[in-house]
Design a protein around this motif. Structure first.
Motif, PDB file in Angstrom:
ATOM      1  N   UNK A 200       0.850  -1.189   0.000  1.00 60.39           N
ATOM      2  CA  UNK A 200       0.000   0.000   0.000  1.00 60.39           C
ATOM      3  C   UNK A 200       0.884   1.237   0.000  1.00 60.39           C
ATOM      4  N   UNK A 201       0.866   1.984  -1.088  1.00 62.80           N
ATOM      5  CA  UNK A 201       1.656   3.212  -1.193  1.00 62.80           C
ATOM      6  C   UNK A 201       0.802   4.411  -0.839  1.00 62.80           C
ATOM      7  N   UNK A 202       1.387   5.557  -0.995  1.00 63.45           N
ATOM      8  CA  UNK A 202       0.697   6.807  -0.703  1.00 63.45           C
ATOM      9  C   UNK A 202      -0.545   6.968  -1.585  1.00 63.45           C
ATOM     10  N   UNK A 203      -0.367   6.636  -2.869  1.00 57.04           N
ATOM     11  CA  UNK A 203      -1.497   6.821  -3.797  1.00 57.04           C
ATOM     12  C   UNK A 203      -1.684   5.593  -4.691  1.00 57.04           C
ATOM     13  N   UNK A 204      -1.155   4.456  -4.276  1.00 53.53           N
ATOM     14  CA  UNK A 204      -1.336   3.244  -5.081  1.00 53.53           C
ATOM     15  C   UNK A 204      -1.512   2.044  -4.162  1.00 53.53           C
ATOM     16  N   UNK A 205      -1.956   0.960  -4.761  1.00 48.23           N
ATOM     17  CA  UNK A 205      -2.099  -0.285  -4.003  1.00 48.23           C
ATOM     18  C   UNK A 205      -1.877  -1.461  -4.945  1.00 48.23           C
ATOM     19  N   UNK A 206      -0.922  -2.310  -4.591  1.00 52.13           N
ATOM     20  CA  UNK A 206      -0.723  -3.550  -5.338  1.00 52.13           C
ATOM     21  C   UNK A 206      -1.478  -4.644  -4.599  1.00 52.13           C
ATOM     22  N   UNK A 207      -2.264  -5.405  -5.348  1.00 50.52           N
ATOM     23  CA  UNK A 207      -3.038  -6.477  -4.711  1.00 50.52           C
ATOM     24  C   UNK A 207      -2.896  -7.758  -5.518  1.00 50.52           C
TER      25      UNK A 207
ATOM     26  N   UNK B 276      -3.215  11.210  -2.952  1.00 52.11           N
ATOM     27  CA  UNK B 276      -3.113  10.240  -1.851  1.00 52.11           C
ATOM     28  C   UNK B 276      -4.469   9.577  -1.588  1.00 52.11           C
ATOM     29  N   UNK B 277      -4.422   8.330  -1.116  1.00 51.88           N
ATOM     30  CA  UNK B 277      -5.656   7.672  -0.693  1.00 51.88           C
ATOM     31  C   UNK B 277      -6.310   8.489   0.415  1.00 51.88           C
ATOM     32  N   UNK B 278      -7.622   8.565   0.457  1.00 51.70           N
ATOM     33  CA  UNK B 278      -8.263   9.149   1.640  1.00 51.70           C
ATOM     34  C   UNK B 278      -7.785   8.374   2.876  1.00 51.70           C
ATOM     35  N   UNK B 279      -7.608   9.078   3.956  1.00 52.22           N
ATOM     36  CA  UNK B 279      -7.066   8.506   5.202  1.00 52.22           C
ATOM     37  C   UNK B 279      -7.714   7.166   5.587  1.00 52.22           C
ATOM     38  N   UNK B 280      -9.047   7.152   5.583  1.00 50.13           N
ATOM     39  CA  UNK B 280      -9.763   5.960   6.055  1.00 50.13           C
ATOM     40  C   UNK B 280      -9.516   4.751   5.157  1.00 50.13           C
ATOM     41  N   UNK B 281      -9.455   4.987   3.836  1.00 55.86           N
ATOM     42  CA  UNK B 281      -9.200   3.875   2.909  1.00 55.86           C
ATOM     43  C   UNK B 281      -7.773   3.369   3.095  1.00 55.86           C
ATOM     44  N   UNK B 282      -6.812   4.290   3.201  1.00 56.78           N
ATOM     45  CA  UNK B 282      -5.416   3.898   3.406  1.00 56.78           C
ATOM     46  C   UNK B 282      -5.297   3.034   4.659  1.00 56.78           C
ATOM     47  N   UNK B 283      -5.977   3.454   5.719  1.00 56.16           N
ATOM     48  CA  UNK B 283      -5.907   2.702   6.979  1.00 56.16           C
ATOM     49  C   UNK B 283      -6.520   1.308   6.808  1.00 56.16           C
ATOM     50  N   UNK B 284      -7.653   1.218   6.117  1.00 51.16           N
ATOM     51  CA  UNK B 284      -8.301  -0.081   5.901  1.00 51.16           C
ATOM     52  C   UNK B 284      -7.423  -0.988   5.044  1.00 51.16           C
ATOM     53  N   UNK B 285      -6.826  -0.410   3.999  1.00 51.85           N
ATOM     54  CA  UNK B 285      -5.957  -1.209   3.129  1.00 51.85           C
ATOM     55  C   UNK B 285      -4.760  -1.732   3.925  1.00 51.85           C
ATOM     56  N   UNK B 286      -4.150  -0.853   4.727  1.00 50.91           N
ATOM     57  CA  UNK B 286      -2.961  -1.272   5.511  1.00 50.91           C
ATOM     58  C   UNK B 286      -3.330  -2.343   6.534  1.00 50.91           C
ATOM     59  N   UNK B 287      -4.504  -2.180   7.114  1.00 54.06           N
ATOM     60  CA  UNK B 287      -4.949  -3.168   8.112  1.00 54.06           C
ATOM     61  C   UNK B 287      -5.163  -4.543   7.483  1.00 54.06           C
ATOM     62  N   UNK B 288      -5.390  -4.544   6.174  1.00 53.38           N
ATOM     63  CA  UNK B 288      -5.657  -5.813   5.476  1.00 53.38           C
ATOM     64  C   UNK B 288      -4.393  -6.466   4.935  1.00 53.38           C
TER      65      UNK B 288
END
Lengths: 134, 134, 134, 134
Positions: free
Chosen positions: D83-90, D120-132
């Motif tokens: 999970x990057x600042x504005x990207x996400x590899x899944x 950048x990802x909105x704060x809440x989405x970034x947090x959810x992605x990182x938690x996952x």
């Protein structure tokens, strides 16, 4: 005068029975309508993105006369039959080498995408549509 | 020698953001591969329905470099890079007026649709693919 | 008795105007018909692959009453209105939270995929369809 | 923690060989990503239409391991791996009854639809992605 659009039946169009999956006919029909409007003088990019005009279909009827197969070359003939202030009824005929496959009618409405309601056709399009009446 | 296929970005291809919805790029890619095989000497109808040969994609990678918009005229360039006994790796490049939009590689496998397993390319196709290697 | 199928409006369904691109409604309709047949006692896999029976649409008419938007939850209600020996006319209604979006009728034909011609409905399906007549 | 999305293989997904036409896998993947974001706390309607945020795919790679057939029940498992600042590899894995069908990776970018550039990802989405993250 009718407008004729040609399209091959592609692998993406056919189903497990090897014939066109019918919703794909409507994707093809929409492509034909797109090219028709470009020929009438205003392409979909300019219409949608510059003029902020959409042309949603509000009514459709179709008779599927015979299956179309992978590799068939479809000719889609479009003919306006009634041009209203803000609508247009057109006939469509799909054929392969002269053999009819699908026929029907659709009704397009001229829509103001910003206001989300119907509006009169732009003058030039109305004139082109009327000139094409049989 | 590369094969080039041209396709407009149609209304059916774009999403709510007005740009090509990426699975539609792969429908376009498949259409390009279809026309490529016809140019190599065996069209998809004959291949699938007469020869009972399929060409499933077993691997794909793609970099989406820039969005393509409604009305863009895409040029899709296909170049084989490795021709195996029963597979073919090819490169694809999508561009609009020379500006790159999408690039990547795919791997096709020659499949016996009856036996549901891979088989060698028919001689003539293998020869055409090899002749097209850069 | 009517059959109700639920489906969300997905990103894949909407066009540049943010509303469902109408050919996608027919993909949804086909999915609803698929689930309906499974509920009637014979799913599409068994029907197509084991029984070698297809159910092509031979006629369709639709009125698009209001746009459906990304995120809408569509309820698709299917009701047979006439069950023939080898055909079935059914009514479809698409709504979102009770608000109608699309309505129309379709005619399905029971087809022998091997012989490529119509055939009577299998007994059990005919009985289920008739039992569902309003 | 991975997110799992279930989808049947429908008639609309399969080709003349009776197996999923590969661009349809990416339509299914997009539907899975849509439901994943809703589960992460922000659905695509709110994200696109209210926040004016898009999540275009900028890179994709996929290995097609085995064909999926009409009637198969696909489980699509999504797992963020970076999970990057504005990207996400899944990572994505498609399976049927535990048997793998397709696997690969995608990279999403958080895009400001108005400015048409990454943000950048909105704060809440970034947090959810990182938690996952696994």
């Amino acid at each position: 005068m009718s407008f004729v659009h040609h399209t091959p039946v592609r692998f993406a169009h056919v189903d497990a029975a090897g014939i066109v999956f019918y919703p794909r006919f409507f994707e093809m029909l929409n492509a034909a309508v797109e090219d028709w409007f470009a020929a009438l003088g205003r392409d979909f990019r300019a219409l949608h993105l510059e003029d902020r005009i959409g042309t949603p279909t509000v009514r459709l009827e179709a008779d599927f006369l015979a299956p179309a197969m992978l590799g068939d070359e479809l000719a889609i003939t479009l003919t306006p039959v009634k041009v209203g202030n803000s609508s247009c009824t057109y006939r469509f005929d799909f054929s392969v080498g002269g053999a009819p496959k699908l026929k029907g009618e659709g009704v397009l409405v001229c829509m103001d995408l910003h206001a989300q309601r119907s509006r009169p056709w732009p003058e030039a399009i109305a004139a082109s549509l009327r000139a094409a009446l049989p």
